[in-house]
Motif scaffolding. Sequence first.
Motif, PDB file in Angstrom:
ATOM      1  N   THR A 274      48.471 -60.804  27.485  1.00 20.33           N
ATOM      2  CA  THR A 274      47.947 -59.492  27.063  1.00 20.33           C
ATOM      3  C   THR A 274      48.561 -58.353  27.859  1.00 20.33           C
ATOM      4  O   THR A 274      48.690 -57.237  27.359  1.00 20.33           O
ATOM      5  CB  THR A 274      46.418 -59.473  27.224  1.00 20.33           C
ATOM      6  N   ASP A 275      48.968 -58.610  29.076  1.00 16.91           N
ATOM      7  CA  ASP A 275      49.590 -57.595  29.925  1.00 16.91           C
ATOM      8  C   ASP A 275      51.052 -57.968  30.140  1.00 16.91           C
ATOM      9  O   ASP A 275      51.359 -58.948  30.833  1.00 16.91           O
ATOM     10  CB  ASP A 275      48.859 -57.493  31.262  1.00 16.91           C
ATOM     11  N   SER A 277      53.220 -56.738  31.924  1.00 17.81           N
ATOM     12  CA  SER A 277      53.687 -56.622  33.310  1.00 17.81           C
ATOM     13  C   SER A 277      53.601 -57.955  34.049  1.00 17.81           C
ATOM     14  O   SER A 277      54.190 -58.113  35.119  1.00 17.81           O
ATOM     15  CB  SER A 277      52.877 -55.558  34.061  1.00 17.81           C
ATOM     16  N   ALA A 278      52.892 -58.922  33.488  1.00 18.65           N
ATOM     17  CA  ALA A 278      52.791 -60.234  34.116  1.00 18.65           C
ATOM     18  C   ALA A 278      54.060 -61.065  33.912  1.00 18.65           C
ATOM     19  O   ALA A 278      54.241 -62.090  34.589  1.00 18.65           O
ATOM     20  CB  ALA A 278      51.584 -60.985  33.565  1.00 18.65           C
ATOM     21  N   ALA A 309      56.186 -52.960  30.291  1.00 18.81           N
ATOM     22  CA  ALA A 309      54.807 -52.561  30.017  1.00 18.81           C
ATOM     23  C   ALA A 309      54.635 -51.055  30.177  1.00 18.81           C
ATOM     24  O   ALA A 309      53.942 -50.405  29.386  1.00 18.81           O
ATOM     25  CB  ALA A 309      53.862 -53.312  30.944  1.00 18.81           C
ATOM     26  N   ARG A 310      55.271 -50.479  31.210  1.00 22.07           N
ATOM     27  CA  ARG A 310      55.153 -49.042  31.450  1.00 22.07           C
ATOM     28  C   ARG A 310      55.735 -48.238  30.289  1.00 22.07           C
ATOM     29  O   ARG A 310      55.114 -47.287  29.796  1.00 22.07           O
ATOM     30  CB  ARG A 310      55.881 -48.685  32.740  1.00 22.07           C
ATOM     31  N   ARG A 313      53.426 -48.404  27.194  1.00 23.09           N
ATOM     32  CA  ARG A 313      51.995 -48.194  27.406  1.00 23.09           C
ATOM     33  C   ARG A 313      51.430 -47.132  26.471  1.00 23.09           C
ATOM     34  O   ARG A 313      50.269 -47.192  26.069  1.00 23.09           O
ATOM     35  CB  ARG A 313      51.736 -47.808  28.859  1.00 23.09           C
TER      36      ARG A 313
END
Length: 323
Positions: A274-275, A277-278, A309-310, A313
């Motif tokens: 879901t994220d 950035s992981a 992710a950034r 976003r």
Amino acid sequence: MANNRRGARRTSALTRASVRRGSGPRSPRPEEEEAATGRLRFVKSPTTWLLGIVLAVVTVTFQDVLTATVKTILPLDRVPDRLSPQNAVDVVEVKDVKDIGYYLVRDAGGDGEILEEISSGGSWREGRKVVDAGNAEWMITVQGRAAQQVRITDIVPVVEGGRCEKPLGGSLAHFPSQGVTDVIPLELEVDAPRPRLKISGKDGKDAQPFFTGPEAKHITLNQNETEAFIVRATSTTGYCRWRYRVHYEVGGSTAEMTISGPGGKPFELTARLTDASAYRKVYFPAFDCLPSGARPPTGWYEQTGAEYARDRRSGKVPPCPNG
């Protein structure tokens, strides 16, 4: 006493003399010699051999005609089959036909190599620990081997260990693959509590079970006939490994078989994290981002999971990274 002696002489018991007389070879009678000679002459006759060959051909032809007649009169599923029901269906091909999507790279060592292979169009998935992420599409082709019709009544996904595990981490790649042909499209939510193969309704909505329910269907295969179907599997919560258990009927009997992925290994699919950035790294093509200026959207890019992710976003399509 005299009567006893006369009775003894009239007895039918064999004496030693009579045994010796009967044990010796007896000269054949003339009529017996003539019959034996006639039989030998008949066996050696060319006409006799020709008659035997004709009778053999007629017998085989009659058996074939009789078998064909029985198969015509009786329903196909009532004719006994010489082939074991367990071998009535053959898996011709299991092919990855995912058109475009995400892949998880477990071992992302040598990141420069991956980006170079992707950019050059090389087979970067081969020899690497790459797993479909989010969705997978497999085309499965089966063939009927029995002399009578095979009816596939259900195909059930069997998840390894009975349940899916947590999603895999590593690096993520967005990459186009092969094309898809016009075959039976089936859908599978492999991480659902009771995963079943479904088919979309009109306009791609309201997917319903394919093999079960009020509108249950089946797949029939005649001898040497092939049928292909695509299973579009999705996973939103876990990492799943599974095989398919195929139930079918043939010759009045029921049987089942197992379909595995390439190399006899289970199919596998992981949900996307879901994220983003992981992820350690993310690889994606130019059409995932907006070109800067008039530069056409070509090339491939690499970002860390945090950068990816950034940039996304805001929910908008970000510009392509520099470099």
